[in-house]
Design a protein around this motif. Structure first.
Motif, PDB file in Angstrom:
ATOM      1  N   ASP A  41       0.826  -1.212   0.000  1.00 22.87           N
ATOM      2  CA  ASP A  41       0.000   0.000   0.000  1.00 22.87           C
ATOM      3  C   ASP A  41       0.858   1.259   0.000  1.00 22.87           C
ATOM      4  O   ASP A  41       0.537   2.243  -0.672  1.00 22.87           O
ATOM      5  CB  ASP A  41      -0.946   0.004   1.202  1.00 22.87           C
ATOM      6  CG  ASP A  41      -2.010  -1.068   1.085  1.00 22.87           C
ATOM      7  OD1 ASP A  41      -2.255  -1.540  -0.052  1.00 22.87           O
ATOM      8  OD2 ASP A  41      -2.595  -1.449   2.121  1.00 22.87           O
ATOM      9  N   ARG A  42       1.971   1.235   0.741  1.00 21.53           N
ATOM     10  CA  ARG A  42       2.883   2.392   0.771  1.00 21.53           C
ATOM     11  C   ARG A  42       3.500   2.645  -0.601  1.00 21.53           C
ATOM     12  O   ARG A  42       3.636   3.786  -1.033  1.00 21.53           O
ATOM     13  CB  ARG A  42       3.998   2.143   1.796  1.00 21.53           C
ATOM     14  CG  ARG A  42       3.863   2.955   3.025  1.00 21.53           C
ATOM     15  CD  ARG A  42       5.092   2.877   3.918  1.00 21.53           C
ATOM     16  NE  ARG A  42       6.043   1.834   3.575  1.00 21.53           N
ATOM     17  CZ  ARG A  42       6.583   1.003   4.442  1.00 21.53           C
ATOM     18  NH1 ARG A  42       6.310   1.106   5.723  1.00 21.53           N
ATOM     19  NH2 ARG A  42       7.434   0.091   4.071  1.00 21.53           N
ATOM     20  N   ILE A  43       3.894   1.591  -1.271  1.00 19.89           N
ATOM     21  CA  ILE A  43       4.494   1.741  -2.601  1.00 19.89           C
ATOM     22  C   ILE A  43       3.476   2.302  -3.582  1.00 19.89           C
ATOM     23  O   ILE A  43       3.761   3.227  -4.348  1.00 19.89           O
ATOM     24  CB  ILE A  43       5.054   0.394  -3.102  1.00 19.89           C
ATOM     25  CG1 ILE A  43       6.264  -0.007  -2.270  1.00 19.89           C
ATOM     26  CG2 ILE A  43       5.415   0.462  -4.577  1.00 19.89           C
ATOM     27  CD1 ILE A  43       6.794  -1.377  -2.572  1.00 19.89           C
ATOM     28  N   VAL A  44       2.273   1.775  -3.547  1.00 17.84           N
ATOM     29  CA  VAL A  44       1.238   2.248  -4.463  1.00 17.84           C
ATOM     30  C   VAL A  44       0.894   3.700  -4.169  1.00 17.84           C
ATOM     31  O   VAL A  44       0.674   4.503  -5.078  1.00 17.84           O
ATOM     32  CB  VAL A  44      -0.005   1.333  -4.375  1.00 17.84           C
ATOM     33  CG1 VAL A  44      -1.181   1.925  -5.133  1.00 17.84           C
ATOM     34  CG2 VAL A  44       0.332  -0.051  -4.903  1.00 17.84           C
ATOM     35  N   ALA A  45       0.867   4.067  -2.892  1.00 14.38           N
ATOM     36  CA  ALA A  45       0.512   5.440  -2.522  1.00 14.38           C
ATOM     37  C   ALA A  45       1.560   6.444  -2.972  1.00 14.38           C
ATOM     38  O   ALA A  45       1.244   7.588  -3.300  1.00 14.38           O
ATOM     39  CB  ALA A  45       0.305   5.535  -1.017  1.00 14.38           C
ATOM     40  N   THR A  46       2.831   6.053  -3.004  1.00 14.51           N
ATOM     41  CA  THR A  46       3.895   6.988  -3.380  1.00 14.51           C
ATOM     42  C   THR A  46       4.236   6.938  -4.866  1.00 14.51           C
ATOM     43  O   THR A  46       5.056   7.713  -5.331  1.00 14.51           O
ATOM     44  CB  THR A  46       5.180   6.697  -2.579  1.00 14.51           C
ATOM     45  OG1 THR A  46       5.601   5.354  -2.844  1.00 14.51           O
ATOM     46  CG2 THR A  46       4.947   6.903  -1.093  1.00 14.51           C
ATOM     47  N   ALA A  47       3.592   6.047  -5.607  1.00 11.97           N
ATOM     48  CA  ALA A  47       3.861   5.952  -7.044  1.00 11.97           C
ATOM     49  C   ALA A  47       3.291   7.174  -7.746  1.00 11.97           C
ATOM     50  O   ALA A  47       2.258   7.705  -7.346  1.00 11.97           O
ATOM     51  CB  ALA A  47       3.239   4.674  -7.613  1.00 11.97           C
ATOM     52  N   PRO A  48       3.965   7.648  -8.795  1.00 15.46           N
ATOM     53  CA  PRO A  48       3.434   8.807  -9.525  1.00 15.46           C
ATOM     54  C   PRO A  48       2.117   8.447 -10.200  1.00 15.46           C
ATOM     55  O   PRO A  48       1.895   7.317 -10.610  1.00 15.46           O
ATOM     56  CB  PRO A  48       4.517   9.132 -10.545  1.00 15.46           C
ATOM     57  CG  PRO A  48       5.344   7.913 -10.649  1.00 15.46           C
ATOM     58  CD  PRO A  48       5.216   7.172  -9.360  1.00 15.46           C
ATOM     59  N   ALA A  49       1.264   9.444 -10.314  1.00 11.51           N
ATOM     60  CA  ALA A  49      -0.040   9.231 -10.938  1.00 11.51           C
ATOM     61  C   ALA A  49       0.130   9.049 -12.435  1.00 11.51           C
ATOM     62  O   ALA A  49       1.004   9.661 -13.058  1.00 11.51           O
ATOM     63  CB  ALA A  49      -0.950  10.415 -10.653  1.00 11.51           C
TER      64      ALA A  49
END
Length: 140
Positions: free
Chosen positions: A67-75
């Motif tokens: 979840d942390r990785i997905v949240a910090t991934a660029p849009a």
């Protein structure tokens, strides 16, 4: 099959013949049957590495980490339409067409008028140090 090739296959694919390349499996098994003591030594050495690799497992990542990785991934940005690429191609084709028309006009002008373009022979501004000089310095 040579002993070196058999060792290379076992080193690369392991001791289990099911992992060996299909096109070389039969030849490698036949060589191992004919040279059983040498083949067993190579296979035993590789079997211990195979067992160690098989026993090694990696735990799946925790959900919070994912979840942390997905949240910090660029849009993701929506894809731009390809109109710009189309206009670039059209501009390139237009420039080529304009050059072709200008060349055709120039050639037809000289053909219809019957006068070839004037060529200045041996003009000093057309010569270079590699092509010689139009000035004769032999008299000095």
């Amino acid at each position: 099959m040579t002993p070196e090739r058999f060792r290379t296959i076992v080193d690369a694919y392991g001791a289990d013949p099911r992992r060996w390349p299909d096109e070389e499996r039969a030849a490698a098994e036949a060589w191992a049957d004919l040279h059983r003591s040498e083949a067993d030594a190579v296979l035993a050495e590789s079997a211990s590495l195979d067992a160690w690799l098989t026993s090694h497992t990696i735990a799946p990542p925790e959900r919070s980490f994912v979840d942390r990785i997905v949240a910090t991934a660029p849009a993701r940005h929506p894809r731009k339409p390809r109109t710009r690429l189309w206009w670039q191609g059209a501009a390139f084709a237009g420039i080529g067409l304009a050059g072709g028309l200008a060349g055709a006009f120039a050639v037809s002008f000289f053909v219809l008028t019957g006068t070839p373009p004037q060529v200045h022979e041996s003009s000093s501004y057309l010569t270079s140090s590699f092509g010689g000089s139009s000035v004769d310095w032999s008299g000095e």
